[in-house]
Design a protein around this motif. Structure first.
Motif, PDB file in Angstrom:
ATOM      1  N   UNK A  67     -14.318   7.221  -1.437  1.00  0.00           N
ATOM      2  CA  UNK A  67     -13.454   5.812  -2.518  1.00  0.00           C
ATOM      3  C   UNK A  67     -12.159   6.485  -2.300  1.00  0.00           C
ATOM      4  N   UNK A  68     -11.487   5.533  -3.017  1.00  0.00           N
ATOM      5  CA  UNK A  68      -9.977   5.866  -3.843  1.00  0.00           C
ATOM      6  C   UNK A  68     -10.008   4.280  -3.961  1.00  0.00           C
ATOM      7  N   UNK A  69      -9.518   4.872  -5.382  1.00  0.00           N
ATOM      8  CA  UNK A  69      -9.086   3.004  -6.483  1.00  0.00           C
ATOM      9  C   UNK A  69      -7.563   3.448  -6.973  1.00  0.00           C
ATOM     10  N   UNK A  94       0.760  -0.998   0.177  1.00  0.00           N
ATOM     11  CA  UNK A  94      -0.272   0.124   0.529  1.00  0.00           C
ATOM     12  C   UNK A  94       0.902   0.974   0.037  1.00  0.00           C
ATOM     13  N   UNK A  95       2.126   1.174   0.920  1.00  0.00           N
ATOM     14  CA  UNK A  95       2.391   2.524   0.703  1.00  0.00           C
ATOM     15  C   UNK A  95       3.620   2.069  -0.907  1.00  0.00           C
ATOM     16  N   UNK A  96       3.886   1.377  -1.308  1.00  0.00           N
ATOM     17  CA  UNK A  96       4.957   2.010  -2.115  1.00  0.00           C
ATOM     18  C   UNK A  96       3.572   2.257  -3.720  1.00  0.00           C
ATOM     19  N   UNK A  97       2.451   1.669  -3.283  1.00  0.00           N
ATOM     20  CA  UNK A  97       1.134   2.810  -4.544  1.00  0.00           C
ATOM     21  C   UNK A  97       1.147   3.701  -4.362  1.00  0.00           C
ATOM     22  N   UNK A  98       1.064   4.045  -3.030  1.00  0.00           N
ATOM     23  CA  UNK A  98       1.085   5.709  -2.718  1.00  0.00           C
ATOM     24  C   UNK A  98       2.116   6.687  -3.036  1.00  0.00           C
ATOM     25  N   UNK A  99       3.413   5.858  -3.464  1.00  0.00           N
ATOM     26  CA  UNK A  99       4.514   6.641  -3.166  1.00  0.00           C
ATOM     27  C   UNK A  99       4.265   6.855  -4.980  1.00  0.00           C
ATOM     28  N   UNK A 148      -3.105   6.411  -6.969  1.00  0.00           N
ATOM     29  CA  UNK A 148      -4.074   5.810  -6.171  1.00  0.00           C
ATOM     30  C   UNK A 148      -4.531   7.378  -6.509  1.00  0.00           C
ATOM     31  N   UNK A 149      -6.164   7.092  -7.052  1.00  0.00           N
ATOM     32  CA  UNK A 149      -7.218   8.159  -7.137  1.00  0.00           C
ATOM     33  C   UNK A 149      -7.791   8.374  -6.020  1.00  0.00           C
ATOM     34  N   UNK A 150      -8.576   9.252  -5.178  1.00  0.00           N
ATOM     35  CA  UNK A 150      -9.305   9.354  -4.715  1.00  0.00           C
ATOM     36  C   UNK A 150     -10.876  10.155  -4.666  1.00  0.00           C
ATOM     37  N   UNK A 157      -5.239   4.610 -10.682  1.00  0.00           N
ATOM     38  CA  UNK A 157      -6.324   4.779 -11.345  1.00  0.00           C
ATOM     39  C   UNK A 157      -5.965   4.770 -12.641  1.00  0.00           C
ATOM     40  N   UNK A 158      -7.508   4.279 -13.281  1.00  0.00           N
ATOM     41  CA  UNK A 158      -7.091   3.535 -14.908  1.00  0.00           C
ATOM     42  C   UNK A 158      -6.954   4.381 -15.810  1.00  0.00           C
ATOM     43  N   UNK A 159      -5.999   5.800 -15.272  1.00  0.00           N
ATOM     44  CA  UNK A 159      -5.474   6.557 -16.411  1.00  0.00           C
ATOM     45  C   UNK A 159      -3.832   6.330 -16.294  1.00  0.00           C
ATOM     46  N   UNK A 160      -3.437   4.802 -15.710  1.00  0.00           N
ATOM     47  CA  UNK A 160      -2.156   5.081 -15.610  1.00  0.00           C
ATOM     48  C   UNK A 160      -1.336   3.664 -15.939  1.00  0.00           C
ATOM     49  N   UNK A 161      -0.971   3.702 -17.094  1.00  0.00           N
ATOM     50  CA  UNK A 161      -0.144   2.261 -17.649  1.00  0.00           C
ATOM     51  C   UNK A 161       0.242   1.118 -17.072  1.00  0.00           C
ATOM     52  N   UNK A 162       1.122   2.282 -15.886  1.00  0.00           N
ATOM     53  CA  UNK A 162       1.134   0.343 -15.050  1.00  0.00           C
ATOM     54  C   UNK A 162       0.297   0.234 -14.432  1.00  0.00           C
ATOM     55  N   UNK A 163      -0.810   0.701 -13.453  1.00  0.00           N
ATOM     56  CA  UNK A 163      -1.796   0.811 -13.055  1.00  0.00           C
ATOM     57  C   UNK A 163      -2.248  -0.708 -13.458  1.00  0.00           C
TER      58      UNK A 163
END
Length: 504
Positions: A165-167, A150-155, A159-161, A169-175
């Motif tokens: 709700x937090x998801x 979770x900390x790595x994803x935040x860094x 994440x998009x809030x 982020x569908x706009x990021x290719x890495x995601x």
């Protein structure tokens, strides 16, 4: 002596199978039908009732799951949609994401066993398909998770809030690549029969203004598109990527999505994708609030089935069940996919009356009657309500076993008929074929020994009649009573059935 008519012979067949296989009543059930159930694990909605890592907790969790699956088998369901990833946490041994606290009690802590492997194996012991239910984007509905991943994803800014709700982020290719990797980890590591997403995409009502956290990303990537179209395109990309991954690596694994129940209004997406507008009064809120566009997935053929959540009664004032079922069936036919309606059993919790149960039985019948493709399907939400309706369904609409409908994807390859089929001391066995890429299971048919093979074959060319189907096996043997004739077929993950092999 009075001669037996075809009707009286059929009645004897029914009686014989009732005596030999008491779970089957061989009424008006179709041979092929999706009969699924959603088994929710977030917040322990359906399972488990306790969390932890001790041996006693593990034993209770496993016992509860077996009870649920026993009921599914007894009521002749075909498929279990087991929620394995609810909020960026998983219920299996993963190298990519943390263990779910909904099973162990603490996010990131192993429960000491592997629920997905257990559920898959237990489903298959009962002839049930196991679908891995994944929430692709949802990360949190209010909790600020803080495990190492979770900390790595935040860094990384993944994440998009908006609101609570937090998801991801569908706009990021890495995601999107990460989410495809999660799906691949599941299908590579577990013998699941399918993969299914539900209806969580963008945070509800995230604004289309510079105040939105993804505004700058939109401007960087596609300022020539509307903000909403860009978001919907991001969801489309993930769906297409998962579909391509499955087609390349596990072509027998089915892929479906369960969106909100109303879509395709004239002012949203119907005209865009060449479909007649959905005629109910209720709005297609998902199109502009969470950026879900189911007609786009169907048009692009990036899903094998759609299972919209039609959670309203037949008499509902703005979203009546019957016209919605018909519209979705027509949409599936137009685009060459399957429609399996998701229905809610939740009203039974407060009103378990014969009228309310009758309403739900009518919905199952509606799905069959209004099908424009001949492929039927109902998926029940959720497992905790099954005891309130299981008896009614088992005695009527689900009175016999069923195979799931044939998958419409790629080349149709018929599996080889089982070899080495033999009967000994009440055990019917055959040589099992092992295939690392394709799913193989077996359908067992029982019929009176004096019947000819012509008597038992389906007049429409779908092999042996469904009224004689008694078991579905993932192994190579099953116990059967003496005194009948038997046939065994191999069934692929796409539900393509081989020629039968007979034994008396």
């Amino acid at each position: 002596m009075k001669l037996l008519t075809k009707r009286s012979i059929a009645s004897l067949v029914v009686l014989a199978n009732l005596l030999l296989f008491p779970g089957n009543t061989f009424g008006g059930s179709p041979k092929r039908e999706m009969r699924g159930v959603w088994l929710a694990t977030v917040w322990g909605i359906d399972w488990p009732s306790v969390t932890g890592t001790t041996p006693s907790v593990q034993a209770k969790q496993k016992a509860e799951m077996k009870t649920i699956l026993d009921r599914c088998e007894a009521m002749n369901l075909t498929s279990v949609f087991f929620q394995v990833r609810g909020m960026g946490d998983v219920m299996y041994e993963s190298t990519l994401e943390p263990w779910s606290g909904f099973v162990s009690g603490q996010r990131g802590v192993s429960p000491g066993w592997d629920p997905l492997r257990f559920v898959t194996e237990e489903c298959h012991k009962r002839g049930l398909e196991c679908y891995a239910w994944v929430n692709p984007f949802r990360w949190s509905s209010g909790t600020d998770y803080n495990s190492v991943p979770d900390r790595r994803w935040k860094e990384r800014g993944w994440l998009l809030s908006h609101g609570k709700y937090t998801v991801f982020n569908p706009g990021l290719e890495d995601v999107r690549e990460h989410l495809v990797a999660i799906c691949r980890e599941i299908v590579d590591g577990y013998e699941v029969d399918g993969l299914v997403f539900d209806d969580y995409f963008y945070p509800n009502r995230i604004p289309e203004t510079p105040a939105a956290a993804d505004y700058n990303l939109w401007q960087e990537q596609a300022p020539w598109m509307s903000f909403g179209d860009w978001r919907r395109a991001n969801v489309h990309k993930l769906v297409a990527d998962v579909h391509c991954m499955l087609a390349d690596t596990h072509p027998d694994v089915r892929f479906g999505i369960s969106p909100a129940g109303v879509a395709g209004k004239k002012h949203t997406s119907a005209i865009k994708w060449g479909m007649e507008s959905c005629g109910v009064k209720a709005d297609d809120w998902q199109y502009g609030e969470i950026y879900s566009d189911p007609l786009g997935w169907l048009y692009q053929r990036t899903v094998d089935f759609i299972s919209p959540q039609i959670y309203w009664s037949t008499s509902h004032s703005t979203a009546p069940y019957e016209p919605l079922s018909q519209w979705w069936s027509e949409a599936a036919r137009l685009y060459g996919c399957h429609f399996y309606s998701s229905m809610t059993l939740a009203p039974l919790e407060k009103n378990n009356s014969s009228e309310q149960r009758g309403e739900l039985l009518r919905q199952v019948e509606t799905n069959r009657r209004l099908s424009t493709t001949g492929e039927f399907g109902s998926v029940l939400y959720s497992a905790k309500f099954l005891p309130k309706l299981s008896g009614d369904l088992a005695r009527s609409h689900f009175s016999s076993k069923a195979l799931t409908p044939e998958l419409r994807r790629g080349e149709i390859i018929m599996p080889e008929a089982p070899s080495g089929v033999k009967m000994k001391s009440g055990i019917l066995s055959w040589n099992e074929k092992h295939d690392t890429k394709n799913i193989i299971r077996y359908a067992v048919y029982a019929y009176p020994a004096h019947f000819s093979r012509e008597d038992i074959m389906d007049e429409h060319g779908d092999g042996i009649k469904g009224e004689f189907l008694v078991k579905i096996c993932y192994g190579n043997s099953t116990d059967v009573p003496l005194g009948m004739a038997y046939a065994v077929t191999a069934v692929s993950g796409a539900s393509i059935e081989s020629e039968p092999t007979f034994v008396k």
